[in-house]
Design a protein around this motif. Structure first.
Motif, short mmCIF file in Angstrom:
data_model
loop_
_atom_site.label_atom_id
_atom_site.label_comp_id
_atom_site.label_asym_id
_atom_site.label_seq_id
_atom_site.Cartn_x
_atom_site.Cartn_y
_atom_site.Cartn_z
N TYR A 124 0.82 -1.07 -0.16
CA TYR A 124 0.28 -0.14 -0.46
C TYR A 124 0.49 1.16 -0.16
O TYR A 124 0.93 2.29 -0.47
CB TYR A 124 -0.66 -0.16 1.76
CG TYR A 124 -1.83 1.20 1.37
CD1 TYR A 124 -2.42 1.44 0.37
CD2 TYR A 124 -1.53 1.93 2.27
CE1 TYR A 124 -3.60 2.51 0.58
CE2 TYR A 124 -2.11 2.83 2.86
CZ TYR A 124 -2.91 3.93 2.10
OH TYR A 124 -3.87 4.99 1.61
N ALA A 125 1.84 1.09 0.75
CA ALA A 125 2.62 2.68 1.28
C ALA A 125 2.91 2.61 -0.11
O ALA A 125 3.68 3.57 -0.49
CB ALA A 125 3.89 1.91 2.65
N GLY A 126 3.97 1.56 -0.93
CA GLY A 126 4.80 1.70 -2.27
C GLY A 126 4.35 2.15 -3.06
O GLY A 126 4.31 2.94 -3.89
N THR A 129 3.34 5.07 -3.42
CA THR A 129 4.24 6.56 -2.90
C THR A 129 3.41 7.54 -1.48
O THR A 129 3.98 8.32 -1.32
CB THR A 129 3.91 7.15 -3.91
OG1 THR A 129 3.32 8.56 -3.90
CG2 THR A 129 4.39 6.54 -5.18
N MET A 130 3.14 6.70 -0.34
CA MET A 130 2.49 7.33 0.56
C MET A 130 3.11 6.51 2.26
O MET A 130 3.27 5.54 2.40
CB MET A 130 0.88 7.02 1.14
CG MET A 130 0.22 8.06 2.56
SD MET A 130 1.73 9.14 2.23
CE MET A 130 0.38 10.17 0.97
N ARG A 521 -3.63 11.27 -5.21
CA ARG A 521 -3.11 10.14 -5.11
C ARG A 521 -1.20 10.96 -5.14
O ARG A 521 -0.54 10.65 -4.83
CB ARG A 521 -2.38 10.09 -6.22
CG ARG A 521 -3.31 8.50 -6.04
CD ARG A 521 -2.46 7.18 -5.58
NE ARG A 521 -0.98 7.29 -5.31
CZ ARG A 521 -0.10 6.69 -6.44
NH1 ARG A 521 -0.69 6.35 -7.66
NH2 ARG A 521 1.02 6.83 -6.67
N THR A 522 -1.40 12.32 -4.66
CA THR A 522 -0.16 13.71 -3.51
C THR A 522 0.83 12.87 -4.42
O THR A 522 1.98 13.12 -3.63
CB THR A 522 -0.27 12.87 -1.98
OG1 THR A 522 0.60 11.39 -2.16
CG2 THR A 522 -1.57 13.17 -1.36
N GLY A 558 -3.04 4.49 6.35
CA GLY A 558 -2.27 3.23 7.00
C GLY A 558 -3.02 2.53 7.81
O GLY A 558 -2.30 1.26 7.77
N VAL A 559 -3.65 3.53 8.50
CA VAL A 559 -4.25 2.56 9.80
C VAL A 559 -5.07 1.20 9.53
O VAL A 559 -5.68 0.16 9.92
CB VAL A 559 -4.63 3.77 10.99
CG1 VAL A 559 -5.40 2.60 11.76
CG2 VAL A 559 -3.76 4.48 11.37
N ALA A 560 -6.14 1.46 8.24
CA ALA A 560 -6.88 0.79 7.76
C ALA A 560 -6.62 -0.33 7.49
O ALA A 560 -7.24 -1.71 7.57
CB ALA A 560 -8.05 1.63 6.93
N ILE A 561 -5.56 -0.08 6.74
CA ILE A 561 -5.26 -1.39 5.82
C ILE A 561 -4.71 -2.42 6.69
O ILE A 561 -4.80 -4.03 6.50
CB ILE A 561 -4.26 -1.12 4.58
CG1 ILE A 561 -3.96 -2.34 3.49
CG2 ILE A 561 -2.72 0.10 5.33
CD1 ILE A 561 -5.10 -1.46 2.46
#
Length: 566
Positions: A124-126, A129-130, A521-522, A558-561
Motif C-alpha cells: 500500500y505505502a509503495g 507512494t505514501m 494521490r499526492t 495506513g491504519v485501516a489497511i
C-alpha cells in the motif's frame, strides 16, 4: 573494518547520518530523466548499512516521524478545512473516493495473494507512494494483540514490499496520468485545445480588463523610456497614459518621472511631454515593446534607482478571501501593485483573472515600497522573512495530538486508535488552520517546515532501512518478484478509475481532472509531468484541494489497511 562496525553499533547516530547523506546524494542522481527519489534512496542505503547488524533505539525514529506528520498537517491544514465547507466540495468528494479506491484495490490484490499485514502495508505505502503510511501502519501493528514474533515478522517485511512497489508507484503514476490520461479524455490534442479554451475563460477579465494573467510566475519589470512620440505632442497626464495602456490590453504603471533633468514626484495629474523620461512597471509580458509608441528605452541609473519591494502576503482579510484576482486588482490600494505568484498549500497556482483567492493563500506582490506597504495589510498578513519558529506550537501541538492519538476503542478484541502518528497529523491540520485564521499565531517559516518534512520522514525511513537490513534479502525471497505486479495493479487501477470518474461523474474539465487525480494521490512529480505534457499550469487548480485531502486520508488509511488484513 571491525573498528568501524563496532563504532557504528555503539554510536547508532553515526550510521543514521551516513545513510541520510548518501541517500540524498543517490536520490539526486538521474539517468535519462529517471530518479529513485530521496525516500527510496535513503531506504536502500539504510538496508545496505543495516547489513552490519546495527541496533537503533525505537524512540529515535518515532520523534522524527512525529515532526514530519505535524509539518504535513500544518502545511495543508488551511486548505483542508476550508475545502470541507467551500465551493471545492466536489473536489473533496473526488479525493475521498480516490483514496478509498487506493485502499480497496490494494487490499483486494493482497488478499488474493494471501499477504499478511506487513506485506500488505508495504504494498500500500509503495504503490500509493505514501511513505508516511508506513509509520501509521507500524504503530497499529504494535498495538495489536498478536505475538511479539508475528509483529516483528510483519514489521520487518514492510520495507521489502514497499521498496519493490514504490518504483512503479512513482514512475507509473506519472506515466499513467500524463500519457494515458489525455488519451482517455479524448486525446492529447483535444485536451490541449480544451485547456487553452479554459485559460481564455479564466483570463476573461470583467473588472479590470487586465489581460496580464497569461502565465504564472512571470517576473515584474521596471523599465525607463525617453518620451518621443506624436501621442505626447499634447501633454498627457499620468492617468491618461495608464488608461491608454489599458486600452491596448496592458496594465502598467508610471512609477517615476524626470522633467527638465530633475526627478519629480509622480501624481495622477502630472503632465508628460516629449523629452521627459518615465519609468513603467508591470509584468514582463505586458511591458515588452513599449518603444513602438512611447520612445527609446534608456538606462537612466538615477531614475531607476528607487526602492522597489517584493513581499509575501498571506490572505487573511475576510473581504479578500473569496475575491478573484481580477476583483482584487480593481481595489484602490492595489494601484502600482503586480501579483508575481500565488502559492496554495505550497503549490504555485496560475495567476488568472478569475483565479479565486482563499484565506491562507500566499501572494507574492511587487511594487514601490510605499505601494507595497499600503497594499500588504489590506490583503492580510505581511509574511516578513524570519528564521524563528514558534516552538511552543510545535511542541504542544505534537504533545496534544499524541495524547488524542493514543485514545483507544475496542471493536471486539481489536483495538482501534488514531495512534500517535494519526494524532500528530490531525493536530498539525488544526494548528495550520488556526494559523491561517490568526496569522500572528504559530508561525513556522517555510524553510523550517521543509526541514521537518524532509529530515523527519527520511530519518524515520533511514532507521527503518537499517533495522530491517539483516532480514531484507530473505524477505525479498519470501514475497518473490510477483509483488512487483501486485504493486502495478494497486497503482494503476485506482488512477484509471479516478480519471474516468472525474470525466463522467464529476464532470471536471480535462486539465482539472488530471490535476485532481495527481493531487488525490499526492504525487507532485505527476503534476509536473501533466503540466509539461499539456503545456499549461491549469492542472494546479485541481491539485491543491485534492492534495490536502489525499495527504491526510492516505496516511490514516495506513491504519485501516492493517486492521482490514488481520
Amino acid at each position: 573494518m571491525d573498528w568501524i562496525i563496532e563504532t557504528f553499533r555503539n554510536n547508532p547516530s553515526i550510521p543514521i547520518f551516513l545513510t541520510i547523506g548518501l541517500g540524498f546524494l543517490l536520490g539526486q542522481l538521474k539517468f535519462k530523466g529517471f530518479s529513485l527519489g530521496t525516500v527510496t534512496s535513503v531506504l536502500l542505503v539504510g538496508v545496505l548499512v543495516g547489513q552490519l547488524d546495527i541496533d537503533i533505539p525505537g524512540p529515535l525514529k518515532t520523534v522524527f516521524f512525529l515532526l514530519f506528520l505535524f509539518a504535513i498537517g500544518y502545511s495543508v491544514g488551511p486548505q483542508f478545512f476550508r475545502a470541507l465547507r467551500g465551493d471545492g466540495i466536489k473536489q473533496v468528494i473526488f479525493a475521498a473516493v480516490v483514496c478509498v479506491l487506493c485502499l480497496l484495490c490494494t487490499w483486494i490484490a493482497c488478499k488474493v495473494m494471501g499477504y499478511d499485514a506487513g506485506e500488505t502495508l508495504g504494498v500500500y505505502a509503495g504503490a500509493q507512494t505514501m511513505s508516511a503510511a508506513i509509520g501509521a501502519g507500524i504503530d497499529t501493528i504494535n498495538s495489536l494483540g498478536a505475538s511479539a514474533a508475528d509483529k516483528k515478522n510483519w514489521i520487518d517485511i514492510v520495507p521489502v514490499t514497499y521498496a519493490v512497489c514504490y518504483i512503479f508507484g512513482t514512475i507509473g503514476s506519472a506515466w499513467i496520468v500524463s500519457w494515458l490520461g489525455p488519451k482517455m479524455l479524448g486525446g492529447l490534442a483535444k485536451v490541449k485545445e480544451d485547456t487553452k479554451a479554459l485559460e481564455k475563460e479564466l483570463n476573461d477579465s470583467s473588472v479590470t480588463s487586465d489581460p496580464a494573467f497569461i502565465t504564472a510566475n512571470r517576473p515584474v519589470a521596471f523599465r525607463a523610456y525617453k518620451i518621443d512620440n506624436e501621442f505626447f505632442s499634447t501633454p498627457r497626464s499620468v492617468d491618461e497614459i495608464e488608461n491608454h495602456l489599458m486600452e491596448q490590453g496592458r496594465r502598467l504603471f508610471v512609477e517615476r518621472v524626470r522633467k527638465n533633468g530633475e526627478i519629480v514626484e509622480t501624481s495622477s495629474n502630472l503632465k508628460i511631454v516629449n523629452g521627459d523620461e518615465i519609468v513603467l512597471s508591470g509584468r514582463r509580458e505586458a511591458i515588452i515593446g513599449d518603444e513602438k509608441w512611447i520612445g527609446e528605452e534608456v538606462n537612466d541609473a538615477d531614475l531607476l534607482n528607487f526602492p522597489a519591494e517584493q513581499i509575501d502576503v498571506m490572505v487573511a482579510k475576510k473581504k479578500v478571501g473569496g475575491m478573484t484576482v481580477d476583483e482584487l486588482r480593481a481595489k484602490k490600494f492595489m494601484y502600482g501593485i503586480s501579483i508575481k505568484s500565488i502559492s496554495r498549500a505550497g503549490v504555485n497556482i496560475p495567476v488568472f483573472a478569475k483565479t479565486k483567492l482563499i484565506a491562507g493563500d500566499t501572494l507574492t506582490i511587487v511594487g514601490l515600497e510605499r505601494e507595497v506597504a499600503e497594499a500588504g495589510p489590506q490583503i492580510g498578513y505581511v509574511d516578513k522573512p524570519t528564521v524563528a519558529s514558534d516552538m511552543v506550537t510545535v511542541g504542544l501541538g505534537i504533545f496534544l495530538g499524541c495524547l488524542i492519538g493514543v485514545l483507544t476503542i475496542h471493536a471486539g478484541s481489536v483495538p482501534i486508535s488514531l495512534s500517535t502518528s494519526g494524532g500528530a497529523l490531525i493536530s498539525g491540520l488544526i494548528f495550520g488552520w488556526l494559523r491561517s485564521k490568526h496569522p500572528t499565531f504559530g508561525r513556522i517559516p517555510k524553510p523550517a517546515v521543509w526541514v521537518m518534512n524532509n529530515l523527519g520522514l527520511n530519518m524515520f525511513i533511514a532507521v527503518i532501512g537499517i533495522t530491517s537490513g539483516p532480514s531484507f534479502v530473505s524477505g525479498l525471497q519470501q514475497v518473490g518478484f510477483s509483488v512487483f505486479f501486485v504493486g502495478i495493479f494497486a497503482t494503476a487501477v485506482p488512477l484509471i478509475i479516478a480519471m474516468f470518474l472525474g470525466s463522467k461523474v464529476f464532470k471536471f474539465r480535462p486539465a482539472v481532472n488530471l490535476g485532481c487525480t495527481a493531487g488525490a494521490r499526492t504525487t507532485t512529480a505527476t503534476l509536473g509531468a501533466v503540466q509539461d505534457a499539456i503545456g499549461s499550469t491549469v492542472p494546479a487548480l485541481g491539485y491543491t484541494v485534492t492534495y490536502a485531502i489525499g495527504n491526510t486520508l492516505l496516511i490514516l488509511m495506513g491504519v485501516a489497511i492493517v486492521l482490514m488484513t488481520i
